[in-house]
Design an enzyme around this catalytic site. Structure first.
Site, PDB file in Angstrom:
ATOM      1  N   SER A 128      -4.583  26.886  85.874  1.00 24.69           N
ATOM      2  CA  SER A 128      -3.753  27.775  85.054  1.00 24.69           C
ATOM      3  C   SER A 128      -3.837  29.201  85.542  1.00 24.69           C
ATOM      4  CB  SER A 128      -4.176  27.735  83.588  1.00 24.69           C
ATOM      5  OG  SER A 128      -3.388  28.671  82.856  1.00 24.69           O
ATOM      6  N   LYS A 182      -6.054  20.718  80.545  1.00 22.81           N
ATOM      7  CA  LYS A 182      -5.009  21.665  80.965  1.00 22.81           C
ATOM      8  C   LYS A 182      -3.781  21.533  80.074  1.00 22.81           C
ATOM      9  CE  LYS A 182      -2.363  24.572  83.056  1.00 22.81           C
ATOM     10  NZ  LYS A 182      -1.207  24.214  83.779  1.00 22.81           N
ATOM     11  N   HIS A 185      -4.510  23.175  76.846  1.00 23.90           N
ATOM     12  CA  HIS A 185      -4.439  24.624  77.111  1.00 23.90           C
ATOM     13  C   HIS A 185      -2.992  25.086  76.980  1.00 23.90           C
ATOM     14  CE1 HIS A 185      -3.241  27.830  79.853  1.00 23.90           C
ATOM     15  NE2 HIS A 185      -4.407  28.389  79.660  1.00 23.90           N
ATOM     16  N   ASN A 186      -2.080  24.373  77.612  1.00 21.78           N
ATOM     17  CA  ASN A 186      -0.671  24.763  77.552  1.00 21.78           C
ATOM     18  C   ASN A 186      -0.109  24.632  76.141  1.00 21.78           C
ATOM     19  OD1 ASN A 186      -1.075  24.844  80.330  1.00 21.78           O
ATOM     20  ND2 ASN A 186       0.972  24.090  80.787  1.00 21.78           N
ATOM     21  N   GLU A 189      -1.193  27.508  74.305  1.00 19.54           N
ATOM     22  CA  GLU A 189      -0.380  28.633  74.796  1.00 19.54           C
ATOM     23  C   GLU A 189       0.966  28.685  74.050  1.00 19.54           C
ATOM     24  OE1 GLU A 189      -0.025  28.602  79.164  1.00 19.54           O
ATOM     25  OE2 GLU A 189       2.140  28.787  78.894  1.00 19.54           O
TER      26      GLU A 189
HETATM   27  P1  NBP Z   1       7.308  22.909  92.778  1.00 22.46           P
HETATM   28  O1  NBP Z   1       6.905  22.253  91.537  1.00 22.46           O
HETATM   29  O2  NBP Z   1       8.623  23.617  92.826  1.00 22.46           O
HETATM   30  O3  NBP Z   1       7.277  21.827  93.960  1.00 22.46           O
HETATM   31  C1  NBP Z   1       7.679  22.157  95.268  1.00 22.46           C
HETATM   32  C2  NBP Z   1       6.795  21.469  96.279  1.00 22.46           C
HETATM   33  O4  NBP Z   1       6.838  20.042  96.103  1.00 22.46           O
HETATM   34  C3  NBP Z   1       7.275  21.718  97.692  1.00 22.46           C
HETATM   35  O5  NBP Z   1       6.144  21.862  98.529  1.00 22.46           O
HETATM   36  C4  NBP Z   1       8.043  20.459  98.017  1.00 22.46           C
HETATM   37  O6  NBP Z   1       8.166  20.203  99.388  1.00 22.46           O
HETATM   38  C5  NBP Z   1       7.169  19.447  97.368  1.00 22.46           C
HETATM   39  N1  NBP Z   1       7.792  18.132  97.198  1.00 22.46           N
HETATM   40  C6  NBP Z   1       8.790  17.735  96.379  1.00 22.46           C
HETATM   41 BR1  NBP Z   1       9.727  18.833  95.277  1.00 22.46          BR
HETATM   42  N2  NBP Z   1       9.094  16.439  96.491  1.00 22.46           N
HETATM   43  C7  NBP Z   1       8.240  15.958  97.421  1.00 22.46           C
HETATM   44  C8  NBP Z   1       8.043  14.672  97.973  1.00 22.46           C
HETATM   45  N3  NBP Z   1       8.761  13.626  97.581  1.00 22.46           N
HETATM   46  N4  NBP Z   1       7.084  14.535  98.922  1.00 22.46           N
HETATM   47  C9  NBP Z   1       6.360  15.600  99.310  1.00 22.46           C
HETATM   48  N5  NBP Z   1       6.496  16.847  98.814  1.00 22.46           N
HETATM   49  C10 NBP Z   1       7.429  17.026  97.870  1.00 22.46           C
HETATM   50  O7  NBP Z   1       6.157  23.930  93.279  1.00 22.46           O
HETATM   51  P2  NBP Z   1       5.261  24.969  92.464  1.00 22.46           P
HETATM   52  O8  NBP Z   1       6.074  25.785  91.501  1.00 22.46           O
HETATM   53  O9  NBP Z   1       4.465  25.655  93.494  1.00 22.46           O
HETATM   54  O10 NBP Z   1       4.300  24.055  91.565  1.00 22.46           O
HETATM   55  C11 NBP Z   1       3.454  23.078  92.132  1.00 22.46           C
HETATM   56  C12 NBP Z   1       2.702  22.364  91.038  1.00 22.46           C
HETATM   57  O11 NBP Z   1       1.910  23.291  90.324  1.00 22.46           O
HETATM   58  C13 NBP Z   1       3.575  21.683  89.994  1.00 22.46           C
HETATM   59  O12 NBP Z   1       3.000  20.473  89.624  1.00 22.46           O
HETATM   60  C14 NBP Z   1       3.540  22.652  88.833  1.00 22.46           C
HETATM   61  O13 NBP Z   1       3.773  22.000  87.592  1.00 22.46           O
HETATM   62  C15 NBP Z   1       2.147  23.179  88.936  1.00 22.46           C
HETATM   63  N6  NBP Z   1       1.900  24.478  88.318  1.00 22.46           N
HETATM   64  C16 NBP Z   1       2.781  25.479  88.454  1.00 22.46           C
HETATM   65  C17 NBP Z   1       2.536  26.716  87.882  1.00 22.46           C
HETATM   66  C18 NBP Z   1       3.511  27.832  88.044  1.00 22.46           C
HETATM   67  O14 NBP Z   1       3.282  28.896  87.456  1.00 22.46           O
HETATM   68  N7  NBP Z   1       4.582  27.666  88.810  1.00 22.46           N
HETATM   69  C19 NBP Z   1       1.359  26.930  87.192  1.00 22.46           C
HETATM   70  C20 NBP Z   1       0.453  25.904  87.094  1.00 22.46           C
HETATM   71  C21 NBP Z   1       0.732  24.695  87.667  1.00 22.46           C
HETATM   72  P3  NBP Z   1       9.413  20.822 100.224  1.00 22.46           P
HETATM   73  O15 NBP Z   1       9.028  22.217 100.536  1.00 22.46           O
HETATM   74  O16 NBP Z   1       9.489  19.966 101.416  1.00 22.46           O
HETATM   75  O17 NBP Z   1      10.619  20.744  99.344  1.00 22.46           O
END
Ligand code: NBP
Length: 474
Positions: A128, A182, A185-186, A189
């Site tokens: 988080s 987690k 936590h959300n 939130e």
């Molecule tokens: P995203 O959730 O937008 O995911 C994008 C990533 O997933 C890219 O690297 C993409 O590869 C890859 N991907 C996908 Br889409 N489909 C795929 C597949 N079939 N095989 C392999 N790779 C694949 O990214 P994020 O916002 O960085 O979040 C990542 C994780 O962290 C999520 O689970 C999210 O819930 C969690 N999270 C996010 C936050 C936040 O604030 N954003 C906070 C806490 C947790 P590509 O580049 O080739 O398309």
């Protein structure tokens, strides 16, 4: 040289986690489905540390020291399974796959069990703090086996947020425990945000304060017992003026709150466990209500009062602060109760005080207040409710009258305050000497012969409602 840790999935979260590891002196192997993101990371941030980029999964795996630690940071769901399917065959016994995405804990349990059969550790890990947290120190909630934590824990603790030098990262418990915590936590939130929004609404509609004035009120509160990241950013949002129109930012935003699903998951899991997380549920439903413009338009002319600014009395501001604090305590008490219930159900042996400890910084609900939660559970690990801990008991006792005034004012003025009102109803429900649940048992026995227990003797009983209405032992 081999890498101590690898990250696959280099969108914003994965990229920042990888940079965080590298900035702490760890050599980081990099991989992403499309190589572009990997290249971009190295071009933009290669100078921050030592990275080993690979285009092919095989090369990525080969670049890691053993046991291998592979952090998966992809879109939660199918993508996670796709990545696991790709990497599991390339790994060897004792290696670790660490899912740091927002997976549902049931998926994590399934994946952990399947990978265990193949001799691999699957570590479902809550992270988080958003992108900033990932880069500068998130709160980290790893599940999985104890052995995996021995090898992985020090690395995660290293990049986590710190409070007085103590890491905001601890081994939560086996299999899905980390992702469960987690998720809650959300959920908390969501409840916290809803309560803050209700406080704003009352100060504005009933108190007659402008957004800028409310920003100042929140800034003041942030110095006190409500001090928290969410209160701090709320003040910032309320202060913001829209450049185009010169209006307060909060007035030019469409009033329909969106959600990605972790709040809903928390409530669904709570329903399964039978834990009343009414604060979290109200906040999820309040977002759903706001996000239904069709029904809202159809119902816009329903009769009821319109709030009059300045009608809340001289003490409104202090009253709302009390109501907010008391309702917040209820929401956290419910969330922690859910964690304790799940821990018992799944045999996770979660230490709730440790959860409060690792939420004190790095994550979205970080707050001073969590220190008191930690102390409460440190004192009595089996505390049945936070509300009966001395500090919180004092706080809700002190808030009593103000809290009731605020809920009554909201009802009289027609301001929706489901968070405040349901928190108070929960509180009164817990303290009631007799609940109308007795009547419900009677109704159930009447139409379904579901039986009831008596206050004066043991056993189950049924009344022959359709006949002489005499009681029989069931
Ligand atoms: P995203 O959730 O937008 O995911 C994008 C990533 O997933 C890219 O690297 C993409 O590869 C890859 N991907 C996908 Br889409 N489909 C795929 C597949 N079939 N095989 C392999 N790779 C694949 O990214 P994020 O916002 O960085 O979040 C990542 C994780 O962290 C999520 O689970 C999210 O819930 C969690 N999270 C996010 C936050 C936040 O604030 N954003 C906070 C806490 C947790 P590509 O580049 O080739 O398309």
């Amino acid at each position: 040289e081999k890498a101590q840790i690898g990250v696959t999935g280099l969108a914003v979260m994965g990229r920042n986690l990888a940079r965080n590891f590298a900035r702490h002196g760890h050599t980081v192997a990099l991989h992403n489905r499309s190589y572009g993101r990997t290249k971009e990371l190295v071009e933009a941030y290669g100078h921050e540390g030592t990275f080993i980029p690979s285009e092919r999964a095989e090369d990525f795996v080969a670049s890691l020291e053993r046991p291998r630690r592979v952090v998966i940071m992809v879109k939660a769901g199918k993508a996670t399974d796709a990545v696991i399917d790709e990497f599991a065959p390339l790994l060897e016994e004792g290696d670790m796959l660490i899912d740091a995405g927002n997976a549902h804990f049931a998926d994590t349990r399934r994946r952990e069990a399947a990978l265990k059969e193949r001799g691999l550790h699957f570590v479902g890990t809550g992270v988080s703090g958003g992108e900033e947290g990932a880069l500068h120190g998130p709160s980290i909630m790893p599940g999985g086996s104890k052995e995996s934590y021995e090898s992985l824990g020090p690395l995660l603790e290293d990049i986590s947020a710190k409070v007085d030098g103590e890491p905001c990262c601890v081994h939560v418990g086996p299999d899905g425990a980390g992702h469960f915590v987690k998720m809650v936590h959300n959920g908390i939130e969501y409840a916290d945000m809803q309560l803050i929004a209700e406080a704003y609404d009352l100060l504005r509609s009933v108190g007659g304060h402008s957004p800028a004035e409310i920003a100042e009120i929140f800034k003041g509160w942030n110095e006190g017992r409500l001090g928290s990241y969410l209160i701090e950013i709320t003040a910032e949002v309320l202060k913001q003026i829209d450049a185009e129109t010169g209006k307060p930012f909060v007035d030019i935003v469409v009033d329909q709150a969106e959600q990605k699903g972790t709040g809903r998951w928390t409530v669904q899991a709570a329903l399964d466990l039978g834990v009343p997380v009414s604060g979290i549920a109200e906040s999820v439903f309040a977002r759903a209500l706001s996000g239904d413009p069709k029904v809202r338009a159809a119902a816009a002319d329903l009769p009821g009062p319109t709030a009059t600014a300045g009608s809340g009395g001289a003490d409104l501001q202090a009253d709302v602060e009390q109501a907010l604090f008391a309702s917040k305590i209820v929401a956290y008490a419910q969330g922690f109760q859910q964690i304790q219930a799940a821990s018992a159900e799944y045999g996770w042996d979660i230490d709730p005080g440790q959860m409060a400890k690792i939420w004190r910084d790095g994550c979205i609900i970080r707050a001073k207040f969590l220190d008191f939660i930690k102390q409460a559970f440190d004192k009595s690990p089996d505390l049945p409710s936070l509300l009966v801990d001395e500090y919180f008991l004092d706080a809700v006792s002190g808030a009593q009258e103000a809290w009731r005034r605020v809920v009554a004012t909201a009802a009289q003025q027609g301001i929706p305050a489901p968070g405040f009102a349901s928190a108070l109803a929960y509180y009164d429900g817990l303290r009631a000497k007799r609940l109308p649940a007795a009547l419900i048992q009677g109704q159930r026995d009447f139409f379904g012969a579901h039986t009831y227990r008596r206050v004066d003797k043991d056993g189950a009983f049924h009344t022959m409602w359709g006949a002489e209405r005499n009681e029989v032992s069931a």
